[in-house]
Enzyme design. Structure first.
Site, PDB file in Angstrom:
ATOM      1  N   LYS A   1       0.834  -1.177  -0.155  1.00  0.00           N
ATOM      2  CA  LYS A   1      -0.137   0.083  -0.033  1.00  0.00           C
ATOM      3  C   LYS A   1       1.065   1.392   0.052  1.00  0.00           C
ATOM      4  CE  LYS A   1      -1.862   2.799   2.956  1.00  0.00           C
ATOM      5  NZ  LYS A   1      -1.935   4.143   2.118  1.00  0.00           N
TER       6      LYS A   1
ATOM      7  N   SER B   1       5.079   8.126  10.141  1.00  0.00           N
ATOM      8  CA  SER B   1       5.009   8.924  11.361  1.00  0.00           C
ATOM      9  C   SER B   1       5.109   8.275  12.515  1.00  0.00           C
ATOM     10  CB  SER B   1       3.863  10.007  11.520  1.00  0.00           C
ATOM     11  OG  SER B   1       2.796   9.491  11.135  1.00  0.00           O
TER      12      SER B   1
ATOM     13  N   GLU C   1       9.583   1.990  10.889  1.00  0.00           N
ATOM     14  CA  GLU C   1      10.882   3.197  10.545  1.00  0.00           C
ATOM     15  C   GLU C   1       9.775   4.579  10.785  1.00  0.00           C
ATOM     16  OE1 GLU C   1      13.776   3.101  10.729  1.00  0.00           O
ATOM     17  OE2 GLU C   1      14.068   1.244  10.628  1.00  0.00           O
TER      18      GLU C   1
ATOM     19  N   CYS D   1      13.342  11.748   6.772  1.00  0.00           N
ATOM     20  CA  CYS D   1      13.434  11.478   8.315  1.00  0.00           C
ATOM     21  C   CYS D   1      14.504  11.703   8.780  1.00  0.00           C
ATOM     22  CB  CYS D   1      12.962  10.117   8.212  1.00  0.00           C
ATOM     23  SG  CYS D   1      13.565   8.845   7.003  1.00  0.00           S
TER      24      CYS D   1
ATOM     25  N   GLU E   1       8.736  16.597  15.580  1.00  0.00           N
ATOM     26  CA  GLU E   1       9.355  16.700  14.022  1.00  0.00           C
ATOM     27  C   GLU E   1       8.347  17.383  13.127  1.00  0.00           C
ATOM     28  OE1 GLU E   1       8.639  13.170  11.824  1.00  0.00           O
ATOM     29  OE2 GLU E   1      10.530  12.986  11.041  1.00  0.00           O
TER      30      GLU E   1
END
Ligand code: NAD
Length: 476
Positions: free
Chosen positions: A171, A225, A246, A280, A378
């Site tokens: 996906k 996220s 991750e 990231c 972040e």
């Protein structure tokens, strides 16, 4: 033409369609993509389960040939794929072509890995017995990817999954179905048997949730996220799935007084702002010792003034647009938060260009403390902050004072400090005189603390996640 989902070896329409918009030019429609619903997702999972019976036992030469051919096809089409990537995600054309090239290299690497998988033969503690330890595929793997590396991240999950004999339900992120679709099309051309790889484009809340709820999925590899990752982990673990996550970063770049100023400025600007800061591994916290602080900040500002922020496809553009309106709103919100917290903001302005897009000039926030929200959360945009510190010891403490632990960098000419930082940084990846972003494809990738969960991705280490170990005892 609406591009369709790929399930059980057939292209399948969806009930709804999503429009893929170019963030550099919102009047440019990149394509239309069929959305999968829960029923189609279920069919994709069933197709993968069926295919697993033969693919898991397929000859390694077959797997090696398919993966290598897919790599060659990607490399032959890298310019076209890079352009598609830049159009749908907004990174510059050289960055887009670079990412497509990397995807090709990843497939070729795992083509080789298919032939190199080995086990161990160990003496038994019981006389006369033999022990063998081998690796086998885990089964049907759900791969859920983010929008910021629309071809490289799918590549570094799909390639090892197939290499080790797993079947895949993939996906891609809602914002960037184009690269995921093109990658699946290439794998079909490379000769992948029906059902081995299935593409279900659609919302996380529909397609993703269905995959997590299904008892027929054995493992989930997710990049995205922290909040989504944590929710996915809970559901995956509750249903006994193997899980690899991750997630985000708040990566520190330490600049010491003895750093080469040009290297410090170049690595910081590249790490913080290139790819619109939407990495990231972006250097979002610049931790600078007091002797070099003022010189460094002035030089970074000068460099920022020279950056060209424009349409991702335009030659000479250094930084493309933000990916969409909602990410742009988030970036602006954090710039405002930083200002209210007492930070001094340079840049961070909404820009208009020839084509209508989500353009934002990079923002440098100075006079911050590590306790401020701008240094703890972040942002995922072209926004970096500077924390002034006394010396190396304080720099290391500030660098590690974060809930994340993906990548960390240091600029210094001191072997003593770089060696100490390599050893004591609480990050999965450490860079010396290099940006925190920008990694090789044949070595492990991943972080610690809140950034990652489960085994590493990429290189030989990918086998940790995509295989399970069998111990066999033999009485000859
Ligand atoms: P996101 O978490 O919003 O979405 C990631 C994927 O999860 C998408 O495909 C999304 O559709 C899907 N998803 C959303 N809700 C879901 C649900 N309930 N169930 C299943 N799937 C669901 O992340 P994003 O905005 O696409 O990407 C940006 C984030 O990704 C940033 O935080 C960034 O740091 C992170 N990222 C991490 C790495 C890494 O390797 N550590 C690499 C790239 C990006």
């Amino acid at each position: 033409m609406v591009q369709q989902n790929y399930v059980g070896g057939e292209w399948v329409a969806g009930k709804t369609v999503t429009r893929d918009i170019n963030p550099s030019d919102i009047k440019d429609l990149v394509g239309e993509y069929a959305q999968a619903d829960a029923t189609l997702t279920e069919q994709a999972i069933d197709a993968a389960r069926d295919a697993f019976r033969t693919w898991s036992l397929s000859p390694i030469q077959q797997r090696a040939d398919i993966l290598d051919k897919a790599g060659n096809l990607i490399l032959a089409r890298k310019d076209e794929l890079g352009k598609l990537l830049s159009r749908e995600e907004g990174k510059t054309l050289p960055e887009g072509v670079g990412e497509a090239t990397r995807a090709g290299q990843i497939f070729k690497f795992f083509g080789g890995e298919a032939l190199r998988l080995s086990g161990e033969k160990i003496a038994s503690t019981r006389p006369g017995l033999e022990v063998e330890v081998t690796r086998e595929p885990i089964g049907v793997v759900a791969l859920i990817t983010p929008w910021n590396f629309p071809i490289a991240i799918p590549a570094w999950k799909i390639a090892p999954a197939l290499c080790y004999g797993n079947c895949v339900v993939f996906k891609p992120a809602d914002l960037v179905p184009g690269c995921g679709w093109a990658l699946v099309d290439i794998l079909i051309e490379a000769g992948l048997p029906k059902g081995v790889l299935n593409l279900v484009m659609g919302r996380g809340s529909v397609v993703g949730e269905k995959m997590l709820a299904s008892p027929k999925i054995d493992a989930v590899s997710f990049t995205g996220s922290v909040s989504t990752g944590r929710a996915i982990a809970q559901k995956a673990v509750a249903s006994g799935k193997k899980v690899q996550l991750e997630m985000g970063g708040k990566n520190p770049m330490v600049i010491l007084d003895d750093a080469d100023l040009a290297t410090a400025v170049n690595t910081s600007v590249n790490g913080a702002f290139f790819s619109t800061g939407q990495r990231c591994t972006a250097s979002s916290r610049l931790v600078v010792t007091q002797g070099i602080h003022d010189k460094f900040v002035e030089a970074v500002k000068e460099k920022m003034k020279a950056l060209k922020i424009d349409n991702a496809l335009k030659p000479g553009t250094d930084i493309g647009p933000v990916v969409d309106q909602s990410q742009l709103d988030q970036d602006m919100k954090y710039i405002e938060i930083a200002r209210k917290e007492g930070g001094k903001v340079f840049g961070g302005e909404r820009l208009n260009r020839e084509t209508e897009g989500f353009y934002l000039s990079p923002a440098l926030v100075t006079e911050t403390t590590n306790a401020m929200r701008i240094n703890r959360e972040e942002v995922f945009g072209p926004v970096a902050s500077v924390v002034r510190v006394k010396d190396y010891d304080e720099a290391l403490a500030v660098a590690n004072d974060t809930e994340f632990g993906l990548s960390a960098g240091i600029c210094t000419s001191s072997l003593k400090h770089s060696s100490h930082f390599k050893r004591h940084s609480q990050a999965g990846m450490v860079m010396v005189n290099l940006p925190t972003a920008g990694v090789d494809y044949h070595v492990p990738f991943g972080g610690r603390k809140g950034s990652s969960y489960g085994p590493r991705e990429q290189g030989r280490y990918a086998a940790e996640f995509y295989t399970t170990v069998k111990t066999a005892y033999i009485q000859p």
